[in-house]
Write a protein that holds these residues in place. Structure first.
Motif: not given
Lengths: 332, 332
Positions: B95, B123, B97, A75, B69-70, B66-67, A78-79, A82
């Motif tokens: 990522n 993706s 998204g 997490r 956090r998955d 994609v993400d 990810y932040t 981005r």
DNA sequence: GCGATAAATGTAAGCGTTTTCGGAATGCAG
DNA sequence: CTGCATTCCGAAAACGCTTACATTTATCGC
């Protein structure tokens, strides 16, 4: 395909092509369009390496983490990614696995790659060896630590007062009537000791036994093991506080398997407030240690430094207790 | 500190310094040691950007996801990063998204950064737009897709036969005596349709109603919602198969909340075999779609291509059903 | 239309490496 | 001690850009 080729095709100099790409308003609309057309037709991709060599920046920041599979780290990263993407920076990723040697090696590689900055996520160890390279790295590049603390030239720390979070959890349980509260801890993690101190303080303030602490590994199995040990040693307990959602999930699992009602018989509190706290039944009350907020602060801090703005070397966030279903009034 | 400075300090030429670093055996032991001493004293860090410009490689690969956090993606990316690190490559992370525009932008940036290769994790979308840039990227750099498929120059796909995994899950439930099996699906994901086809085939082969399918979003809430919808619409069901562990966890949560026994009244099967499948109580039977194995295959494939070795454009792995506590015999 | 000023473009240096090529130093056989 | 092969090292080009500076072209008031 290099700029030279584009320049030849457009009948202009290489400098003009560069300007069309980087400072379009510096070139006459007519020529600009002529060049742009060719750029599109040829699908031109500029070479950021050559560019980086000139401007002395690859617009890249290195992120070191222990293990991205840990949901907390994922997490945070990810932040960060981005956030920096929106600022026009790339992110170079690494998983050190918590090995000081690996960390050293990674830092070396990232410095070679000319990163503009370094973010270390929860990876300062208490050993001396692990920190020296961070300090020397700080000499060439700004370093931001998340959930760690280190003082030094060009080093910035973003923290959450995790001890306070644990203390709040204890207070919360006491308000619910609990007196026999056990704390499951993994002292090996960075904030392990701070959390422990928070537990002790919370216990003391409420007149509880602050020695009700069990050292267990930070994993699902660790949490289960903790419960079994409490029972084996015939301890009296009505609530368990953990330093990790994963550990809490393990404890919960063991309790349910043994037929305890949660929160009917035992209350459980996790830490980190990860998605997994919502996945269990009952869902886990958890202390949110502001992973995203720390990540955002780290991005902001590093960006500030890169912009040569004055930046505080230490940022401390306040944790937040998030009550869910795994905690309830003391039975009886 | 540049090589030039080291060279001056050591009283040798810059070429010799370069050789000491890259081909130590090409230089006389005496001078070598002299230079090495200075390299250590000064903590010299070579500039990989300048190097990259010359050798035309930054030894970096770009990973689009994609993400992160998955948990599935996190695991895959972890494996890729560790694998490539051991091969001496760095990993540039992103990522997207799931936005085609973001993906396009990222690919552009990574090509600019002169990555040696590109790995896209799950993706590829069914829209045309998202794939064009992958195809053009393939013209400059090898591209490996994980859990996606695309044919094209320099494009390699690593897949898991996910439909087969769902089919196996159905067969497994049928063997346990279940006849009323519902499938929770999110067709928007890449393999959504393949999984659906697997479910239909499994149902048909066992003489079940292959239309027992619910389209729900891929999330914890989606899983809960699915259960509520089944009940609202008064459907008869004794087992639920999902395309996602997260969805399964949501379904499980709703069932337990409503007082159903799992697996006593209803059996639940997840997909991906993530750690979270072990965290719930009961733990989730799940189809392992070989995330790590796919990641390792991707690393191997890309590395092979970079080494100019012949490489198959398509690798398909077989999924594996992992039985746990959430599935049991049909009641009665 | 003229000169002065401003705008547009080109020239070339420089970013920090790697690597080819040739020269110097060394080793060795005779 | 000579001549030749070999080892070691340095000079310089090259990688693809950016940018300061020089030069050319356009603009404008008179």
């Amino acid at each position: 395909m290099r700029m030279k080729d584009i320049a030849d095709l457009a009948g202009v100099s290489i400098a003009t092509v560069s300007r069309v790409i980087n400072n379009p308003d510096q070139v006459k609309p007519e020529t600009r369009e002529k060049v742009q057309k060719i750029l599109e037709q040829t699908n031109f991709v500029a070479n950021a390496v050559a560019r980086g060599l000139v401007i002395n920046s690859m617009r890249t920041i290195g992120v070191l983490t222990v293990d991205i599979r840990d949901m907390f780290f994922a997490r945070v990263i990810y932040t960060i990614e981005r956030g920096f993407k929106d600022l026009g920076y790339n992110v170079l990723l690494s998983n050190t696995g918590g090995e000081p040697e690996e960390k050293k090696r990674y830092i070396q590689v990232m410095l070679e790659q000319q990163v503009d900055g370094l973010i270390l996520v929860g990876s300062v160890f208490r050993e001396r060896t692990g920190n020296k390279h961070i300090l020397t790295a700080g000499r060439s590049v700004p370093v931001v630590l998340i959930n760690s603390f280190l003082e030094g030239e060009n080093i910035y720390s973003i923290l959450c007062d995790e001890g306070e979070g644990i203390r709040e959890a204890v207070n919360y349980l006491v308000k619910l009537g609990h007196r026999d509260i056990y704390y499951f801890i993994d002292t090996k993690s960075f904030s392990g000791l701070a959390k422990l101190e928070g537990f002790r303080r919370g216990a003391r303030e409420n007149g509880l036994d602050e020695r009700k602490v069990l050292e267990i590994p930070r994993s699902l199995e660790g949490g289960e093991e903790g419960v079994y040990r409490l029972l084996e040693e015939k301890k009296k307990f009505s609530a368990i506080v953990t330093g990790e959602d994963l550990t809490a999930a393990g404890a919960l699992k063991a309790l349910l398997k043994l037929g305890y009602k949660v929160p009917g018989d035992v209350s459980v509190v996790g830490f980190n407030n990860l998605l997994l706290a919502e996945m269990t039944t009952p869902s886990l009350t958890s202390v949110d240690n502001m992973g995203e907020a720390m990540a955002m602060a780290a991005v902001q801090t590093l960006y500030n430094v890169l912009q040569k703005n004055p930046t505080p070397p230490k940022t401390v966030l306040t944790p937040l207790l998030v009550p869910r279903e795994s905690t309830g009034a003391f039975p009886g």
